[in-house]
Design a protein around this motif. Structure first.
Motif, PDB file in Angstrom:
ATOM      1  N   LEU A  40       0.799  -1.223   0.000  1.00  0.00           N
ATOM      2  CA  LEU A  40       0.000   0.000   0.000  1.00  0.00           C
ATOM      3  C   LEU A  40       0.839   1.284   0.000  1.00  0.00           C
ATOM      4  CD1 LEU A  40      -3.084  -0.937   2.197  1.00  0.00           C
ATOM      5  CD2 LEU A  40      -3.010  -0.514  -0.253  1.00  0.00           C
ATOM      6  N   PRO A  41       1.886   1.396   0.821  1.00  0.00           N
ATOM      7  CA  PRO A  41       2.709   2.613   0.736  1.00  0.00           C
ATOM      8  C   PRO A  41       3.403   2.767  -0.633  1.00  0.00           C
ATOM      9  CG  PRO A  41       3.176   1.430   2.771  1.00  0.00           C
ATOM     10  CD  PRO A  41       2.296   0.556   1.945  1.00  0.00           C
ATOM     11  N   LEU A  42       3.797   1.647  -1.227  1.00  0.00           N
ATOM     12  CA  LEU A  42       4.439   1.714  -2.546  1.00  0.00           C
ATOM     13  C   LEU A  42       3.437   2.139  -3.620  1.00  0.00           C
ATOM     14  CD1 LEU A  42       6.570  -1.553  -2.295  1.00  0.00           C
ATOM     15  CD2 LEU A  42       7.347   0.802  -1.993  1.00  0.00           C
ATOM     16  N   ILE A  43       2.212   1.652  -3.518  1.00  0.00           N
ATOM     17  CA  ILE A  43       1.168   2.075  -4.457  1.00  0.00           C
ATOM     18  C   ILE A  43       0.877   3.555  -4.251  1.00  0.00           C
ATOM     19  CG2 ILE A  43      -1.232   1.738  -5.161  1.00  0.00           C
ATOM     20  CD1 ILE A  43      -0.950  -1.188  -4.168  1.00  0.00           C
ATOM     21  N   GLY A  44       0.845   3.988  -2.985  1.00  0.00           N
ATOM     22  CA  GLY A  44       0.651   5.416  -2.687  1.00  0.00           C
ATOM     23  C   GLY A  44       1.752   6.275  -3.284  1.00  0.00           C
ATOM     24  N   ASP A  45       2.989   5.786  -3.290  1.00  0.00           N
ATOM     25  CA  ASP A  45       4.096   6.526  -3.902  1.00  0.00           C
ATOM     26  C   ASP A  45       3.928   6.644  -5.416  1.00  0.00           C
ATOM     27  OD1 ASP A  45       5.231   6.840  -1.416  1.00  0.00           O
ATOM     28  OD2 ASP A  45       6.657   5.168  -1.651  1.00  0.00           O
ATOM     29  N   VAL A  46       3.395   5.595  -6.044  1.00  0.00           N
ATOM     30  CA  VAL A  46       3.135   5.646  -7.485  1.00  0.00           C
ATOM     31  C   VAL A  46       2.089   6.714  -7.775  1.00  0.00           C
ATOM     32  CG1 VAL A  46       2.190   4.364  -9.454  1.00  0.00           C
ATOM     33  CG2 VAL A  46       3.796   3.245  -7.906  1.00  0.00           C
ATOM     34  N   VAL A  47       1.042   6.747  -6.956  1.00  0.00           N
ATOM     35  CA  VAL A  47      -0.005   7.758  -7.132  1.00  0.00           C
ATOM     36  C   VAL A  47       0.566   9.149  -6.870  1.00  0.00           C
ATOM     37  CG1 VAL A  47      -2.235   8.585  -6.266  1.00  0.00           C
ATOM     38  CG2 VAL A  47      -1.836   6.142  -6.523  1.00  0.00           C
ATOM     39  N   ARG A  48       1.410   9.268  -5.869  1.00  0.00           N
ATOM     40  CA  ARG A  48       2.024  10.561  -5.531  1.00  0.00           C
ATOM     41  C   ARG A  48       2.913  11.055  -6.675  1.00  0.00           C
ATOM     42  NH1 ARG A  48       3.496   9.676  -0.388  1.00  0.00           N
ATOM     43  NH2 ARG A  48       1.724  10.834   0.351  1.00  0.00           N
ATOM     44  N   SER A  49       3.559  10.138  -7.388  1.00  0.00           N
ATOM     45  CA  SER A  49       4.423  10.557  -8.496  1.00  0.00           C
ATOM     46  C   SER A  49       3.614  11.104  -9.674  1.00  0.00           C
ATOM     47  CB  SER A  49       5.304   9.393  -8.951  1.00  0.00           C
ATOM     48  OG  SER A  49       4.515   8.413  -9.593  1.00  0.00           O
ATOM     49  N   VAL A  50       2.335  10.730  -9.750  1.00  0.00           N
ATOM     50  CA  VAL A  50       1.477  11.235 -10.819  1.00  0.00           C
ATOM     51  C   VAL A  50       1.038  12.659 -10.519  1.00  0.00           C
ATOM     52  CG1 VAL A  50      -0.737  10.911 -11.993  1.00  0.00           C
ATOM     53  CG2 VAL A  50       0.687   8.939 -11.478  1.00  0.00           C
ATOM     54  N   THR A  51       0.613  12.886  -9.291  1.00  0.00           N
ATOM     55  CA  THR A  51       0.168  14.226  -8.892  1.00  0.00           C
ATOM     56  C   THR A  51       0.578  14.476  -7.452  1.00  0.00           C
ATOM     57  OG1 THR A  51      -1.726  15.671  -8.638  1.00  0.00           O
ATOM     58  CG2 THR A  51      -2.142  13.341  -8.328  1.00  0.00           C
ATOM     59  N   GLU A  52       1.238  15.589  -7.224  1.00  0.00           N
ATOM     60  CA  GLU A  52       1.692  15.924  -5.883  1.00  0.00           C
ATOM     61  C   GLU A  52       0.842  17.055  -5.318  1.00  0.00           C
ATOM     62  OE1 GLU A  52       5.832  16.350  -5.217  1.00  0.00           O
ATOM     63  OE2 GLU A  52       6.356  14.857  -6.722  1.00  0.00           O
ATOM     64  N   GLY A  53       1.010  17.318  -4.036  1.00  0.00           N
ATOM     65  CA  GLY A  53       0.329  18.435  -3.407  1.00  0.00           C
ATOM     66  C   GLY A  53      -1.001  18.073  -2.771  1.00  0.00           C
ATOM     67  N   ARG A  54      -1.300  16.806  -2.647  1.00  0.00           N
ATOM     68  CA  ARG A  54      -2.544  16.370  -2.008  1.00  0.00           C
ATOM     69  C   ARG A  54      -2.229  15.889  -0.594  1.00  0.00           C
ATOM     70  NH1 ARG A  54      -6.360  17.600  -6.025  1.00  0.00           N
ATOM     71  NH2 ARG A  54      -5.553  16.886  -8.000  1.00  0.00           N
ATOM     72  N   SER A  55      -3.251  15.663   0.182  1.00  0.00           N
ATOM     73  CA  SER A  55      -3.034  15.177   1.541  1.00  0.00           C
ATOM     74  C   SER A  55      -2.700  13.680   1.504  1.00  0.00           C
ATOM     75  CB  SER A  55      -4.279  15.416   2.401  1.00  0.00           C
ATOM     76  OG  SER A  55      -5.334  14.599   1.965  1.00  0.00           O
ATOM     77  N   ASP A  56      -2.062  13.222   2.571  1.00  0.00           N
ATOM     78  CA  ASP A  56      -1.685  11.807   2.655  1.00  0.00           C
ATOM     79  C   ASP A  56      -2.898  10.895   2.655  1.00  0.00           C
ATOM     80  OD1 ASP A  56       1.008  12.312   2.631  1.00  0.00           O
ATOM     81  OD2 ASP A  56       1.198  12.339   4.827  1.00  0.00           O
ATOM     82  N   GLU A  57      -4.000  11.367   3.186  1.00  0.00           N
ATOM     83  CA  GLU A  57      -5.220  10.571   3.220  1.00  0.00           C
ATOM     84  C   GLU A  57      -5.723  10.256   1.810  1.00  0.00           C
ATOM     85  OE1 GLU A  57      -9.662  11.575   4.450  1.00  0.00           O
ATOM     86  OE2 GLU A  57      -8.279  11.610   6.163  1.00  0.00           O
ATOM     87  N   ILE A  58      -5.576  11.192   0.911  1.00  0.00           N
ATOM     88  CA  ILE A  58      -5.995  10.972  -0.483  1.00  0.00           C
ATOM     89  C   ILE A  58      -5.133   9.901  -1.131  1.00  0.00           C
ATOM     90  CG2 ILE A  58      -6.077  12.039  -2.777  1.00  0.00           C
ATOM     91  CD1 ILE A  58      -7.147  14.539  -1.431  1.00  0.00           C
ATOM     92  N   TYR A  59      -3.825   9.954  -0.883  1.00  0.00           N
ATOM     93  CA  TYR A  59      -2.931   8.946  -1.457  1.00  0.00           C
ATOM     94  C   TYR A  59      -3.208   7.561  -0.867  1.00  0.00           C
ATOM     95  CZ  TYR A  59      -0.401  12.935  -3.298  1.00  0.00           C
ATOM     96  OH  TYR A  59      -0.072  14.092  -3.962  1.00  0.00           O
ATOM     97  N   THR A  60      -3.508   7.504   0.420  1.00  0.00           N
ATOM     98  CA  THR A  60      -3.835   6.239   1.055  1.00  0.00           C
ATOM     99  C   THR A  60      -5.135   5.669   0.493  1.00  0.00           C
ATOM    100  OG1 THR A  60      -2.753   6.985   3.076  1.00  0.00           O
ATOM    101  CG2 THR A  60      -4.239   5.108   3.278  1.00  0.00           C
ATOM    102  N   THR A  61      -6.125   6.524   0.325  1.00  0.00           N
ATOM    103  CA  THR A  61      -7.403   6.080  -0.239  1.00  0.00           C
ATOM    104  C   THR A  61      -7.234   5.620  -1.682  1.00  0.00           C
ATOM    105  OG1 THR A  61      -8.573   7.631   1.192  1.00  0.00           O
ATOM    106  CG2 THR A  61      -9.784   6.771  -0.699  1.00  0.00           C
ATOM    107  N   ALA A  62      -6.463   6.364  -2.459  1.00  0.00           N
ATOM    108  CA  ALA A  62      -6.212   5.980  -3.855  1.00  0.00           C
ATOM    109  C   ALA A  62      -5.477   4.643  -3.924  1.00  0.00           C
ATOM    110  CB  ALA A  62      -5.418   7.064  -4.569  1.00  0.00           C
ATOM    111  N   ALA A  63      -4.520   4.435  -3.025  1.00  0.00           N
ATOM    112  CA  ALA A  63      -3.786   3.169  -2.989  1.00  0.00           C
ATOM    113  C   ALA A  63      -4.729   2.019  -2.648  1.00  0.00           C
ATOM    114  CB  ALA A  63      -2.640   3.243  -1.981  1.00  0.00           C
TER     115      ALA A  63
END
Length: 172
Positions: A40-63
């Motif tokens: 899950l953290p690695l998937i969150g990093d992939v999502v973060r590399s697409v778009t930055e500047g969001r809250s960590d909760e959004i990346y966790t939910t997307a993952a």
């Protein structure tokens, strides 16, 4: 009279490769679920590399959404392929086309998995499992298109004439 005749070797080999594909795929689904927390953290990093500047909760939910989408799709494809293999062994018409569709869908899922969810050291083993499963399914599909297998499934049922004079045989 309808007879039960052993399928040709090509059908048996196709069945073997499909069953091996199911075994590897089932193991991959279980393994993917087991390594979920690490991925899950690695998937969150992939999502973060697409778009930055969001809250960590959004990346966790997307993952989470990506994980469960890929996981559910892998499981659904596996169950559909098992059903189609049973239909193939029952000589249902046009099953190979449906099997080919699931193999193509499986290839798309494998490519998405390689990019999105199979990161890190645990993901390397998952990648290998998914590629092996896809290769076995493709091999099973290709072997099922050999001429003896095509002739076997085109017959629908095997008919054997009984000896003359027995009950159920035509009188001359």
């Amino acid at each position: 009279m309808v007879a039960k005749v052993t399928p040709p070797a090509s059908v048996r080999f196709a069945q073997l490769f499909w069953i091996l594909s199911f075994a590897v795929g089932g193991f991959a689904v279980v393994y993917f679920f087991i390594i979920r927390e690490k991925q899950l953290p690695l998937i969150g990093d992939v999502v973060r590399s697409v778009t930055e500047g969001r809250s960590d909760e959004i990346y966790t939910t997307a993952a989470d959404i990506i994980f469960w989408s890929i996981f559910g799709t892998m499981l659904a494809i596996l169950l559909i392929q098992i059903t189609l293999m049973v239909s193939f062994m029952g000589r249902r018409p046009n099953v190979r086309w449906w099997q080919m569709g699931t193999v193509l869908l499986q290839a798309i899922v494998v490519l998405l998995s390689l990019e999105l969810v199979a990161g890190g050291s645990d993901g390397e083993f998952l990648r290998q499992l998914l590629v092996i499963q896809l290769g076995l399914a493709l091999l099973g599909l290709l072997i099922s298109t050999m001429p003896p297998a095509l002739a076997w499934s085109a017959r629908g049922v095997d008919v054997r004439r009984g000896p003359l004079g027995e009950a159920g045989s035509p009188e001359l």
